[in-house]
Motif scaffolding. Structure first.
Motif, PDB file in Angstrom:
ATOM      1  N   GLN A  85       0.741  -1.160  -0.090  1.00  0.00           N
ATOM      2  CA  GLN A  85       0.107   0.084   0.088  1.00  0.00           C
ATOM      3  C   GLN A  85       0.926   1.284  -0.017  1.00  0.00           C
ATOM      4  O   GLN A  85       1.769   1.331   0.946  1.00  0.00           O
ATOM      5  CB  GLN A  85      -1.029  -0.008   1.386  1.00  0.00           C
ATOM      6  N   TRP A 143      -7.948   0.255   1.961  1.00  0.00           N
ATOM      7  CA  TRP A 143      -8.162  -1.114   2.308  1.00  0.00           C
ATOM      8  C   TRP A 143      -9.351  -1.263   3.250  1.00  0.00           C
ATOM      9  O   TRP A 143      -9.667  -0.345   3.908  1.00  0.00           O
ATOM     10  CB  TRP A 143      -6.906  -1.414   2.965  1.00  0.00           C
ATOM     11  N   THR A 144     -10.518  -2.120   2.847  1.00  0.00           N
ATOM     12  CA  THR A 144     -11.553  -2.416   3.523  1.00  0.00           C
ATOM     13  C   THR A 144     -11.505  -3.896   3.797  1.00  0.00           C
ATOM     14  O   THR A 144     -11.027  -4.506   2.970  1.00  0.00           O
ATOM     15  CB  THR A 144     -12.679  -1.819   2.894  1.00  0.00           C
ATOM     16  N   ARG A 199     -15.070  -1.402   7.756  1.00  0.00           N
ATOM     17  CA  ARG A 199     -14.467   0.034   7.264  1.00  0.00           C
ATOM     18  C   ARG A 199     -12.917   0.009   7.493  1.00  0.00           C
ATOM     19  O   ARG A 199     -12.217  -0.430   8.265  1.00  0.00           O
ATOM     20  CB  ARG A 199     -14.974   1.127   8.615  1.00  0.00           C
ATOM     21  N   ASN A 200     -12.627   0.764   6.512  1.00  0.00           N
ATOM     22  CA  ASN A 200     -11.059   1.130   6.182  1.00  0.00           C
ATOM     23  C   ASN A 200     -10.575   1.878   7.737  1.00  0.00           C
ATOM     24  O   ASN A 200     -11.015   3.067   7.832  1.00  0.00           O
ATOM     25  CB  ASN A 200     -10.792   2.209   4.977  1.00  0.00           C
ATOM     26  N   ALA A 225      -8.539   5.586   6.810  1.00  0.00           N
ATOM     27  CA  ALA A 225      -9.070   6.603   6.036  1.00  0.00           C
ATOM     28  C   ALA A 225      -8.741   7.944   6.446  1.00  0.00           C
ATOM     29  O   ALA A 225      -8.788   8.941   5.954  1.00  0.00           O
ATOM     30  CB  ALA A 225     -10.746   6.284   5.876  1.00  0.00           C
TER      31      ALA A 225
END
Length: 215
Positions: free
Chosen positions: A76, A83-84, A151-152, A155
């Motif tokens: 990443q 990413w989730t 959830r990411n 974020a």
């Protein structure tokens, strides 16, 4: 339950090919802290753990952690990532030089069902050089948090989590931060802070003081 760590993801002012991320000395230092603190603490849970790494460092980190069957390395290059997980997953974010309290996942399970993210403002900080353990409390969430619904977890910066999600504050210190001199934002405990008994490290999976003098 799954664990996510932004092990060597470039910060917003860096790129995935930043020279630092291919520097053996820099990676060796991060892996040393990971082995000394993260592995004994997080490894006891035997939960799937993803280390997010830059394109320049992922291969080396994968080689260095291939003996840890519960660890997976993924590339990443975006600090805030994309990413989730699955909708039924709870993703815990934690730094690779920190440790988690043995009751963290029980507390997350017991949190109100409508909470999208579980956070904690209270944490302990351990100074390796002086073997000083202290308690802290902040106005904003610490870097340890559990994200429901897949959830990411990256974020948003951890200090702003409560402005983006329905959050629930878990009121005990479930995070142990380790001060080692190379932290980006963590500072050495001030002289006036009261020392806590080192026996409290055991709840974080650390059975003996991990000091520069003792190792």
């Amino acid at each position: 339950m799954c664990i996510r760590d932004r092990f060597s993801v470039p910060r917003p002012d860096e790129s995935g090919g930043s020279p630092r991320h291919s520097d053996e000395g820099w990676l060796r230092g991060r892996l040393d802290l990971f082995r000394r603190f993260f592995v004994p603490s997080v490894g006891r849970f035997r939960l799937p753990t993803v280390l997010l790494c830059s394109s320049a460092s992922a291969a080396e980190v994968a080689r260095a952690t291939e003996d840890l069957q519960w660890v997976v390395v993924e590339v990443q290059d975006d600090w805030y990532g994309g990413w989730t997980g699955r909708p039924d997953q709870v993703l815990t974010r934690v730094d690779s030089d920190d440790a988690i309290h043995e009751k963290w996942f029980d507390a997350v399970d017991a949190a109100p069902a409508d909470a999208e993210v579980c956070v904690t403002r209270r944490f302990l900080r351990f100074d390796r050089a002086t073997a000083k353990l202290c308690a802290y409390s902040r106005r904003v969430p610490s870097p340890l948090a559990a994200f429901r619904g897949g959830r990411n977890p990256f974020a948003h910066d951890h200090g702003t989590i409560e402005t983006h999600y329905r959050s629930h504050d878990l009121r005990n210190p479930y995070l142990l931060q380790v001060f080692h001199g190379g932290n980006v934002s963590t500072r050495r405990p001030s002289w006036y802070r009261r020392r806590l008994p080192l026996e409290r490290l055991r709840a974080f999976g650390l059975d003996a003081p991990q000091t520069d003098h003792a190792i």
